[in-house]
Write a protein that holds these residues in place. Structure first.
Motif, PDB file in Angstrom:
ATOM      1  N   LYS A  29       0.847  -1.192   0.000  1.00 44.55           N
ATOM      2  CA  LYS A  29       0.000   0.000   0.000  1.00 44.55           C
ATOM      3  C   LYS A  29       0.881   1.239   0.000  1.00 44.55           C
ATOM      4  CE  LYS A  29      -0.847   0.435   4.999  1.00 44.55           C
ATOM      5  NZ  LYS A  29      -1.870   0.443   6.025  1.00 44.55           N
ATOM      6  N   ALA A  30       0.286   2.368  -0.262  1.00 49.40           N
ATOM      7  CA  ALA A  30       1.028   3.629  -0.251  1.00 49.40           C
ATOM      8  C   ALA A  30       1.623   3.842   1.128  1.00 49.40           C
ATOM      9  CB  ALA A  30       0.111   4.787  -0.619  1.00 49.40           C
ATOM     10  N   GLU A  31       2.813   4.418   1.138  1.00 41.92           N
ATOM     11  CA  GLU A  31       3.479   4.673   2.402  1.00 41.92           C
ATOM     12  C   GLU A  31       2.709   5.698   3.219  1.00 41.92           C
ATOM     13  OE1 GLU A  31       7.935   4.223   2.890  1.00 41.92           O
ATOM     14  OE2 GLU A  31       7.687   6.366   2.534  1.00 41.92           O
ATOM     15  N   SER A 108       5.316   2.647   7.757  1.00 39.55           N
ATOM     16  CA  SER A 108       4.831   1.338   7.307  1.00 39.55           C
ATOM     17  C   SER A 108       3.968   0.633   8.346  1.00 39.55           C
ATOM     18  CB  SER A 108       6.020   0.444   6.953  1.00 39.55           C
ATOM     19  OG  SER A 108       6.830   1.033   5.968  1.00 39.55           O
ATOM     20  N   GLY A 109       3.616   1.335   9.424  1.00 41.27           N
ATOM     21  CA  GLY A 109       2.724   0.746  10.417  1.00 41.27           C
ATOM     22  C   GLY A 109       3.114   0.952  11.865  1.00 41.27           C
ATOM     23  N   ALA A 110       4.399   1.264  12.136  1.00 41.02           N
ATOM     24  CA  ALA A 110       4.842   1.399  13.526  1.00 41.02           C
ATOM     25  C   ALA A 110       4.261   2.625  14.220  1.00 41.02           C
ATOM     26  CB  ALA A 110       6.371   1.435  13.595  1.00 41.02           C
ATOM     27  N   SER A 111       3.696   3.555  13.453  1.00 41.63           N
ATOM     28  CA  SER A 111       3.090   4.739  14.082  1.00 41.63           C
ATOM     29  C   SER A 111       1.933   4.336  14.991  1.00 41.63           C
ATOM     30  CB  SER A 111       2.609   5.729  13.019  1.00 41.63           C
ATOM     31  OG  SER A 111       1.627   5.119  12.189  1.00 41.63           O
ATOM     32  N   ASP A 145      14.101   3.167   1.558  1.00 44.70           N
ATOM     33  CA  ASP A 145      13.812   1.754   1.353  1.00 44.70           C
ATOM     34  C   ASP A 145      14.596   1.264   0.130  1.00 44.70           C
ATOM     35  OD1 ASP A 145      12.301   1.958  -1.115  1.00 44.70           O
ATOM     36  OD2 ASP A 145      10.527   2.507   0.032  1.00 44.70           O
ATOM     37  N   PRO A 146      14.565  -0.036  -0.168  1.00 44.35           N
ATOM     38  CA  PRO A 146      15.372  -0.569  -1.273  1.00 44.35           C
ATOM     39  C   PRO A 146      15.012  -0.032  -2.668  1.00 44.35           C
ATOM     40  CG  PRO A 146      14.830  -2.312   0.250  1.00 44.35           C
ATOM     41  CD  PRO A 146      14.005  -1.117   0.651  1.00 44.35           C
ATOM     42  N   ALA A 147      13.877   0.606  -2.824  1.00 48.62           N
ATOM     43  CA  ALA A 147      13.565   1.231  -4.110  1.00 48.62           C
ATOM     44  C   ALA A 147      14.393   2.502  -4.288  1.00 48.62           C
ATOM     45  CB  ALA A 147      12.079   1.559  -4.208  1.00 48.62           C
ATOM     46  N   GLU A 148      14.849   3.063  -3.173  1.00 48.25           N
ATOM     47  CA  GLU A 148      15.582   4.336  -3.193  1.00 48.25           C
ATOM     48  C   GLU A 148      17.070   4.182  -2.887  1.00 48.25           C
ATOM     49  OE1 GLU A 148      12.188   7.156  -1.224  1.00 48.25           O
ATOM     50  OE2 GLU A 148      13.029   5.560   0.013  1.00 48.25           O
ATOM     51  N   SER A 174       3.825  -2.884   6.320  1.00 49.01           N
ATOM     52  CA  SER A 174       3.458  -2.827   4.906  1.00 49.01           C
ATOM     53  C   SER A 174       4.655  -2.406   4.066  1.00 49.01           C
ATOM     54  CB  SER A 174       2.296  -1.845   4.708  1.00 49.01           C
ATOM     55  OG  SER A 174       2.702  -0.541   5.061  1.00 49.01           O
ATOM     56  N   LEU A 175       4.490  -2.492   2.760  1.00 49.26           N
ATOM     57  CA  LEU A 175       5.511  -1.992   1.861  1.00 49.26           C
ATOM     58  C   LEU A 175       4.852  -1.393   0.633  1.00 49.26           C
ATOM     59  CD1 LEU A 175       7.454  -4.952   0.185  1.00 49.26           C
ATOM     60  CD2 LEU A 175       5.293  -5.225   1.331  1.00 49.26           C
TER      61      LEU A 175
END
Length: 190
Positions: A29-31, A108-111, A145-148, A174-175
């Motif tokens: 999902k979207a970050e 990604s969810g830790a918030s 992240d690994p895309a960046e 999530s990613l």
């Protein structure tokens, strides 16, 4: 002192095939937003044993010929930074990298986690979440992240992807689509 990487290393992540299965199970999902994020919300470098905090434990685990004083601070040792394939001789030039950065975890969810769970995440020595690397490589990575960002040492792309996926899977984070694509490509080097 040994010429190669330290014998100890973060715990070995699952195999590439298991990592691919774990990756497929993660929510894409979207970050999320960085709103409200602060490193202080992830209490890190907590006491692990005696006078040794998490950073000290990783320095001892990942280094070669490491000796420490009564405060568990290194007095000698060398660290092989797998991200950029360089040896670091001074522990002040070593950073302890969170494989999945704290800000990335937040988005990604830790918030939505409790502070206790964020503290566990920031200090987890039982999975491959923490690694001693050169300060320069860790700072170039930042919270990407690994895309960046990928390690300049391409020979570690396979294990880096397996570690990243293991952390995200363990914590049900999530990613993004681009992140999943990058991880899939990196697993292809295994």
């Amino acid at each position: 002192m040994s010429a190669g990487p330290a014998a100890a290393y973060p715990p070995t992540p699952p195999s590439a095939s298991t990592a691919a299965t774990q990756l497929a199970s993660l929510t894409v999902k979207a970050e999320g937003s960085s709103s409200g994020y602060s490193r202080d919300k992830f209490p890190h470098w907590i006491t692990q044993s005696g006078t040794c905090d998490t950073r000290d434990q990783v320095l001892k685990r990942d280094g070669s010929g490491v000796t420490v004083d009564s405060d568990c601070e290194p007095t000698a040792g060398r660290w092989y930074s797998v991200y950029d394939a360089t040896w670091v001789e001074d522990d002040s030039s070593v950073d302890i990298d969170h494989i999945v950065p704290l800000a990335e975890a937040w988005r990604s969810g830790a918030s939505g986690w409790t502070q206790a769970k964020r503290q566990e995440f920031a200090n987890n020595l039982t999975i491959a979440q923490l690694i001693a690397v050169s300060a320069s490589s860790n700072r170039s990575k930042g919270d990407k992240d690994p895309a960046e960002w990928k390690p300049t040492n391409s020979s570690v792309h396979c294990i880096y992807a397996r570690e990243w996926i293991w952390v995200k899977y363990t914590y049900k984070l999530s990613l993004q689509s681009a992140e999943k694509t990058a991880l899939t490509q990196m697993l292809g080097t295994c």
